[in-house]
Enzyme design. Sequence first.
Site, PDB file in Angstrom:
ATOM      1  CB  SER A 257      40.016  92.421  -2.082  1.00  0.00           C
ATOM      2  OG  SER A 257      40.312  91.498  -0.638  1.00  0.00           O
ATOM      3  CG  HIS A 401      38.161  87.267  -1.926  1.00  0.00           C
ATOM      4  ND1 HIS A 401      37.411  88.413  -1.646  1.00  0.00           N
ATOM      5  CD2 HIS A 401      39.407  87.708  -1.818  1.00  0.00           C
ATOM      6  CE1 HIS A 401      38.107  89.485  -1.274  1.00  0.00           C
ATOM      7  NE2 HIS A 401      39.272  89.105  -1.615  1.00  0.00           N
TER       8      HIS A 401
HETATM    9  C1  GTR Z   1      42.171  89.543   3.114  1.00  0.00           C
HETATM   10  C2  GTR Z   1      41.721  90.476   4.218  1.00  0.00           C
HETATM   11  C3  GTR Z   1      40.560  91.304   3.547  1.00  0.00           C
HETATM   12  C4  GTR Z   1      40.879  91.468   1.954  1.00  0.00           C
HETATM   13  C5  GTR Z   1      41.656  90.499   1.376  1.00  0.00           C
HETATM   14  C6  GTR Z   1      42.315  91.100   0.081  1.00  0.00           C
HETATM   15  O1  GTR Z   1      43.379  88.835   3.864  1.00  0.00           O
HETATM   16  O2  GTR Z   1      41.387  90.141   5.388  1.00  0.00           O
HETATM   17  O3  GTR Z   1      40.275  92.452   4.243  1.00  0.00           O
HETATM   18  O4  GTR Z   1      41.182  92.695   2.119  1.00  0.00           O
HETATM   19  O5  GTR Z   1      42.579  90.105   2.273  1.00  0.00           O
HETATM   20  O6  GTR Z   1      42.752  92.490  -0.161  1.00  0.00           O
HETATM   21  O7  GTR Z   1      42.652  90.236  -0.823  1.00  0.00           O
END
Ligand code: GTR
Length: 420
Positions: A257, A401
């Site tokens: 991420s 995610h």
């Molecule tokens: C989210 C963000 C993403 C990603 C994520 C993370 O809120 O919008 O770009 O980086 O966090 O790092 O878990």
Amino acid sequence: MRLLLVPLGVLAVTAFALTADFPPPNKLPSQPEMPSPVVMRDGTKITTKADWEAKRRPELKELFQHYMYGKFPAKPEKVTAKVLFEDAKAFGGKGTLREVEITFGPPEWPKIYLLMAVPNGKTPAACFVGPNFEGNHAFVADERVRITPDWCYAGRPGVKDNKASAAGRGKVLDVWPFEQALDKGYAVATFYSGDIQPDRPEVQEGMRKTLGVAAGKKDPAETATVMFWAWGVHRAVDYLVTDKDIDAKKIAVVGHSRLGKTALLAGAFDDRIAVVIPHQSGCGGAGPSRSKNDKAEPVSRITKAFPHWFCGNFAEFGADTSKLPFDQNDLVAICAPRPVLMTNAEEDQWANPSGQFDVLKAAAPAYELYDLAKPIVADKMPETGKLASERLGFFQRPGKHSMNSDDWKVFLEFGDKWLK
Ligand code: GTR
């Protein structure tokens, strides 16, 4: 506790001079498609590897610093490492676990604490390295592993009032699954990203404080947080290339991420990194800024929600990404000819899996300047669950995610192809 001092020698100071003439974002020409890596800003077409390396690649590195991640800080003059503890019979005897304190400045500067394991009897080993969100103590139960005193993310095991505690020891076993990697003959090394730069914009701390980078971004090209994290990865690599248990030519960087954005930038700016794996990195990482996926995170949103991740200039492109003089395909291209693997999850459209595949395709022209086995990238996005293990690789699993041992299966399989 056994203390061992390893001098890493003196590194040359190689500050990047930003010499080119960079107009403000709104004065740049509009380019609706991702700019080709093999066409210079002045329109000159690059047709040889020599011109790519001497002209276009340095031009792109300067553009990414000025308009997106901020200045790449100089290499420290001196980096030293101290082994804080070592357990030669960790993981049932499969590996040697150690934590290494890496110092690269005066005592008050941030340090890197690298928690690493090497497979016993199989060294020098290829190594996966990357920053983490949780703090090293979360990944193994060993009580000697340091608990970071720095600001930590809320909601992680054992974290209260943004401080880590012993309650989090060994509570996160599949994000950096040491044993799984050891079983396949790999070393693993990770450090807490917040020890370099805590992920909060409003406090003057970490490397930002050390280098006097104002949180308020007076200079719109000032070094931003993702750049500091990537720079931290490079300091871990400074140590790893001196560790006799590590094969210095076989270092892969991994991150998830926001730390996946970091992994890609770290790979692009450090040729010692042999394989680059941005996992679910999305916007500002492997995802295109000129996104065609309306479920994906746009530049306008990320630069508002996380203004400190990128430099001030990048926020200006939120209104019109077609003015960006590059796209993320050009960051991947800087990694050429080294393998890059983008890994994703079907339900994580925010990270833009299909857009990432477009980015891979649009990076290929730089790779084609090298004499490499074809195909460099798959024809079309592979179906879910199937690894496209070309040099520009792609994978998407079912689910959401996260980074877990299923993802590591794929990282290790890609490693078997490109690091063995
Ligand atoms: C989210 C963000 C993403 C990603 C994520 C993370 O809120 O919008 O770009 O980086 O966090 O790092 O878990």
